[in-house]
Design an enzyme around this catalytic site. Structure first.
Site, PDB file in Angstrom:
ATOM      1  N   GLN A 100       0.878  -1.173   0.000  1.00  0.00           N
ATOM      2  CA  GLN A 100       0.000   0.000   0.000  1.00  0.00           C
ATOM      3  C   GLN A 100       0.906   1.210   0.000  1.00  0.00           C
ATOM      4  OE1 GLN A 100      -3.190   0.903  -0.386  1.00  0.00           O
ATOM      5  NE2 GLN A 100      -2.504   3.005  -0.094  1.00  0.00           N
ATOM      6  N   PRO A 149      -5.819  -2.376   4.600  1.00  0.00           N
ATOM      7  CA  PRO A 149      -6.245  -1.274   5.474  1.00  0.00           C
ATOM      8  C   PRO A 149      -7.264  -0.312   4.877  1.00  0.00           C
ATOM      9  CG  PRO A 149      -4.025  -0.886   4.637  1.00  0.00           C
ATOM     10  CD  PRO A 149      -4.401  -2.270   4.206  1.00  0.00           C
ATOM     11  N   GLU A 159      -6.753   2.705  -5.863  1.00  0.00           N
ATOM     12  CA  GLU A 159      -6.899   2.846  -7.323  1.00  0.00           C
ATOM     13  C   GLU A 159      -5.620   2.551  -8.090  1.00  0.00           C
ATOM     14  OE1 GLU A 159      -6.920   5.164  -4.960  1.00  0.00           O
ATOM     15  OE2 GLU A 159      -6.190   7.114  -5.641  1.00  0.00           O
ATOM     16  N   HIS A 182     -15.890   4.164  -7.530  1.00  0.00           N
ATOM     17  CA  HIS A 182     -14.965   5.162  -6.983  1.00  0.00           C
ATOM     18  C   HIS A 182     -13.549   4.940  -7.510  1.00  0.00           C
ATOM     19  CE1 HIS A 182     -13.442   7.937  -3.814  1.00  0.00           C
ATOM     20  NE2 HIS A 182     -12.366   7.161  -3.915  1.00  0.00           N
ATOM     21  N   GLU A 183     -13.067   3.721  -7.371  1.00  0.00           N
ATOM     22  CA  GLU A 183     -11.685   3.454  -7.805  1.00  0.00           C
ATOM     23  C   GLU A 183     -11.555   3.601  -9.318  1.00  0.00           C
ATOM     24  OE1 GLU A 183      -9.987   3.744  -5.326  1.00  0.00           O
ATOM     25  OE2 GLU A 183     -11.311   3.027  -3.739  1.00  0.00           O
ATOM     26  N   HIS A 187     -11.106   7.195 -10.269  1.00  0.00           N
ATOM     27  CA  HIS A 187      -9.729   7.681 -10.098  1.00  0.00           C
ATOM     28  C   HIS A 187      -8.884   7.498 -11.368  1.00  0.00           C
ATOM     29  CE1 HIS A 187      -9.245   9.070  -6.023  1.00  0.00           C
ATOM     30  NE2 HIS A 187      -9.682   7.945  -5.465  1.00  0.00           N
ATOM     31  N   GLU A 207      -9.710  13.268  -4.403  1.00  0.00           N
ATOM     32  CA  GLU A 207     -10.835  12.547  -3.809  1.00  0.00           C
ATOM     33  C   GLU A 207     -12.194  13.219  -4.015  1.00  0.00           C
ATOM     34  OE1 GLU A 207     -10.596   9.540  -3.004  1.00  0.00           O
ATOM     35  OE2 GLU A 207      -8.422   9.322  -2.786  1.00  0.00           O
ATOM     36  N   ASP A 220      -1.079  11.496   6.086  1.00  0.00           N
ATOM     37  CA  ASP A 220      -2.238  10.724   6.512  1.00  0.00           C
ATOM     38  C   ASP A 220      -3.221  11.572   7.335  1.00  0.00           C
ATOM     39  OD1 ASP A 220      -2.523   8.059   5.760  1.00  0.00           O
ATOM     40  OD2 ASP A 220      -2.700   7.452   7.868  1.00  0.00           O
ATOM     41  N   TYR A 256     -13.048  14.246   0.700  1.00  0.00           N
ATOM     42  CA  TYR A 256     -14.035  13.472  -0.051  1.00  0.00           C
ATOM     43  C   TYR A 256     -15.367  14.216  -0.153  1.00  0.00           C
ATOM     44  CZ  TYR A 256     -10.982   9.388   0.491  1.00  0.00           C
ATOM     45  OH  TYR A 256      -9.925   8.528   0.433  1.00  0.00           O
ATOM     46  N   ARG A 278      -9.586  -3.154   7.944  1.00  0.00           N
ATOM     47  CA  ARG A 278      -9.931  -1.934   7.205  1.00  0.00           C
ATOM     48  C   ARG A 278     -10.082  -0.795   8.213  1.00  0.00           C
ATOM     49  NH1 ARG A 278     -15.178  -1.364   3.229  1.00  0.00           N
ATOM     50  NH2 ARG A 278     -14.847   0.818   2.635  1.00  0.00           N
TER      51      ARG A 278
HETATM   52  N1  BES Z   1      -7.012   6.492  -2.694  1.00  0.00           N
HETATM   53  C1  BES Z   1      -7.950   6.141  -1.702  1.00  0.00           C
HETATM   54  C2  BES Z   1      -7.355   5.387  -0.548  1.00  0.00           C
HETATM   55  C3  BES Z   1      -6.249   6.119   0.188  1.00  0.00           C
HETATM   56  C4  BES Z   1      -6.349   7.464   0.461  1.00  0.00           C
HETATM   57  C5  BES Z   1      -5.146   5.433   0.622  1.00  0.00           C
HETATM   58  C6  BES Z   1      -5.321   8.112   1.133  1.00  0.00           C
HETATM   59  C7  BES Z   1      -4.132   6.082   1.293  1.00  0.00           C
HETATM   60  C8  BES Z   1      -4.210   7.421   1.553  1.00  0.00           C
HETATM   61  C9  BES Z   1      -9.114   5.330  -2.289  1.00  0.00           C
HETATM   62  O1  BES Z   1      -9.490   5.742  -3.557  1.00  0.00           O
HETATM   63  C10 BES Z   1     -10.316   5.540  -1.405  1.00  0.00           C
HETATM   64  O2  BES Z   1     -10.752   6.649  -1.298  1.00  0.00           O
HETATM   65  N2  BES Z   1     -10.814   4.479  -0.803  1.00  0.00           N
HETATM   66  C11 BES Z   1     -11.967   4.510   0.066  1.00  0.00           C
HETATM   67  C12 BES Z   1     -13.181   3.952  -0.599  1.00  0.00           C
HETATM   68  C13 BES Z   1     -14.068   4.915  -1.294  1.00  0.00           C
HETATM   69  C14 BES Z   1     -15.322   4.216  -1.795  1.00  0.00           C
HETATM   70  C15 BES Z   1     -14.393   6.165  -0.550  1.00  0.00           C
HETATM   71  C16 BES Z   1     -11.701   3.610   1.252  1.00  0.00           C
HETATM   72  O3  BES Z   1     -10.676   2.912   1.243  1.00  0.00           O
HETATM   73  O4  BES Z   1     -12.495   3.583   2.174  1.00  0.00           O
HETATM   74 ZN    ZN Z   2     -10.466   7.638  -3.519  1.00  0.00          ZN
END
Ligand code: BES
Ligand code: ZN
Length: 591
Positions: A130, A257, A262, A286-287, A290, A309, A366, A374, A546
């Site tokens: 990741q 996690p 994406e 969603h993915e 991206h 996002e 982070d 989002y 997760r």
């Molecule tokens: N790119 C993100 C995941 C991410 C963001 C990983 C920041 C590390 C740092 C991915 O596209 C995402 O937003 N995933 C969401 C799901 C989505 C349906 C909102 C998630 O993992 O919950």
């Molecule tokens: Zn995302």
């Protein structure tokens, strides 16, 4: 070389020297839990450049040579919090390539090494990476900035009987040699570098779509994702061709996690979206979205994360609307609004991290990965759409993705594009106070107000249930899991144990197979100390890593002493099952 905005999360100096192509030659050793090999970069540099900088964190550097295998001197800086170390390699006038020999260590936090026991089939070990936001540097020495793009090839050697896949052109079956070769001809930023190794198989879904999963999961995955091809078609209709050729998913073990990641050509996904009824496939949309917002047009730095996002959530809901209609998309948006309100309430409406444009310098990126990017991002774009009209807005977006393909964007550049494109609508745009949305905290007053007909019905059910002390229950036969989620999230925090018992006896939430429903239900069972749920909560938290599910549950658990003891005890046992990203969040919560 072009000028780039400074990225506070990299040691790379792209205006001096930057990478253009990577050849990654690595071997995966499950016994040592180690990746060893070399990263060879073709570079581009200024005439005067005397060095090239790379980010490393938790890596052992074994040597650096140039294109003629001649040693190149290098220096490794001391450790900087969040960033890791600067690997600075001296360049000659003639240096075209640098080849870095390296190995990963137990501090390579992008990697999660799983024993066979921790997988679905329990027969073979599993490894996945990741990289987002800045963990690519923990498994590859790299210029780890979203503003730097490169193409790559890779040669990955894995143990017999395992398959390897990457964010690249992928094999669809195992071979006898255990050596897999990859090419990624489209330039990508480092955070999209990805690798998974395990015993999984591939099934085609549509012309350009398919899924990898462990054999015991593959049927369910094919069923769950059967609309993937339709989603790609709908997305293309909205914002132009899908340029990555293939769109596959891989179902990872439950410790992944995130919900989804994406990675180009191959989205990584949690198995918790396989609900059996396709109800959680918004994540696929969603993915997929991206592939335009993020992978094609990329946030310049993590301070502009909302560009990735917020646009993606907007696009995701447009895809869902084309496939399943407006009522469906409205439900998603209303849940999103609720998430936004809760997030702002928890963070405080003066909190600087509730601005869209973040300031993450000196911090872990982070920290900026909240619902603000989002959902506040989504509502800003929705506001613009509603005011300019969908037709004009769609034309703008289609053009934006085409013109800016393979480029990065800062928030400011986006604002400029918007202004330049909508000159005749400038008065309208001015009225929207977009700058306030971006540079001020909280939720602006002109945030679109949404209603969902389906949820209005659920609101009535919640009131009925509460007003009649639980005696009046609704007809819920036709409810989708979104209605159930909305129902659960609208129960009051003060709900009584008797009411929880009643709800569970009628609706069997504790026995739900839907991870979203469980995650929405458990906070109430924890608060009321509803005993029958603890065993299920234990097994949920033991398996699912997760973070979006795990962190809120631990937060509720530590609110009360007895629950806190239970939680600490459990965490002591299950921490090893979580990826480093989730471990870090829960460590911070508990200790
Ligand atoms: N790119 C993100 C995941 C991410 C963001 C990983 C920041 C590390 C740092 C991915 O596209 C995402 O937003 N995933 C969401 C799901 C989505 C349906 C909102 C998630 O993992 O919950
Ligand atoms: Zn995302």
């Amino acid at each position: 070389m072009d000028k780039r905005p400074p990225d506070p999360h990299t040691f790379a100096l792209p205006n001096e020297a930057l990478v253009k192509h990577l050849f990654l030659d690595i071997e995966i050793d499950f016994d040592q839990k180690q990746i060893e090999g070399s990263a060879t970069y073709t570079i581009e540099k200024n005439r005067s450049a005397q060095r090239i900088n790379f980010d490393i964190d938790g890596l052992k550097i074994n040597g650096v040579v140039d294109q003629d295998q001649k040693d190149l001197p290098f220096e490794i800086s001391s450790y900087f919090k969040y960033l890791g170390k600067n690997l600075s390699i001296s360049l000659n006038k003639n240096t075209e390539k640098v080849s870095i020999q390296y190995s990963t260590t137990e501090n390579s936090r992008a990697l999660q090494w799983l024993s066979a026991e921790q997988t679905a089939d329990k027969t073979s070990p599993f490894l996945f990476t990741q990289s987002q936001a800045i963990l690519a540097r923990t498994w590859i020495p790299i210029q780890d900035s979203p503003g730097i793009r490169f193409t790559y090839d890779a040669k990955v050697k894995v143990p017999e009987n395992l398959l390897a896949v990457m964010s690249a052109q992928n094999p669809q079956e195992k071979n006898d040699s255990g050596v897999y070769e990859f090419t990624m001809k489209q330039a990508i930023p480092s955070y999209l570098m990805a690798l998974a190794v395990g015993d999984f198989e591939y099934r085609k879904i549509g012309r350009r779509t398919g899924v990898y999963a462990e054999p015991s999961m593959i049927e369910a995955a094919v069923y769950e994702f059967s609309d993937m091809e339709k989603m790609v078609i709908a997305a293309e209709k909205l914002y132009g061709p899908y340029i990555w050729e293939q769109f596959d998913m891989i179902v990872l073990p439950p410790s992944f996690p995130f919900g989804g990641m994406e990675n180009p050509r191959l989205t990584f996904a949690t198995p918790t979206i396989i609900a059996g009824d396709k109800s959680l496939t918004t994540l696929v949309a969603h993915e997929l979205a991206h592939s335009w917002s993020g992978n094609l047009v990329t946030n310049a730095t993590w301070n502009d994360f909302w560009l990735n996002e917020g646009f993606t959530v907007y696009f995701e809901r447009r895809i869902m609307e084309s496939l399943y209609g407006k009522d469906y998309a409205d439900m998603l948006a209303v849940i999103g609004y609720k998430d936004l309100l809760e997030t702002v309430e928890n963070m405080g409406n003066k909190n600087a991290d509730t601005k869209l444009k973040l300031n993450l310098e000196g911090r872990n990126p982070d920290d900026g990965m909240t619902d603000i990017a989002y959902e506040k991002g989504y509502f800003l774009i929705r506001l613009i759409e509603e005011n300019l009209g969908r037709k004009k807005w769609d034309a703008f977006l289609k053009n934006y993705f085409t013109e800016n393909a393979f480029k990065t964007k800062t928030t400011e550049e986006f604002l400029l594009d918007l202004k330049n494109h909508f000159i005749e609508d400038s008065a309208k745009l001015n009225d929207l106070n977009i700058e306030q949305w971006i540079y001020e905290p909280g939720i602006p007053e002109n945030c679109p107000v949404l209603v969902s007909k389906k949820f209005e019905n659920v609101d009535v059910c919640v009131s009925n249930f509460l007003d009649t002390a639980g005696f009046k229950l609704c007809n819920t036969k036709k409810w989708s899991s979104h209605e159930w989620l909305y129902f659960l999230r609208n129960l009051p925090d003060t709900i009584s144990l008797a009411q929880i018992e009643l709800l569970d006896s009628v609706y069997q939430f504790t026995n739900s197979k839907n991870a979203e429903i469980l995650a929405a239900w458990f906070p109430y069972t924890i608060k009321t100390k509803y005993q029958p749920a603890y065993e299920k909560l234990d097994s949920f938290l033991s398996q699912v890593g997760r973070r979006k599910f795990v962190a809120p549950l631990f937060k509720v658990l530590i609110e009360e002493e007895e629950n806190k003891i239970w939680a600490k005890n459990l965490y002591g046992r299950v921490r090893k099952n979580y990826h480093a990203v989730t471990q870090q969040t829960i460590d911070e919560l508990l200790y």
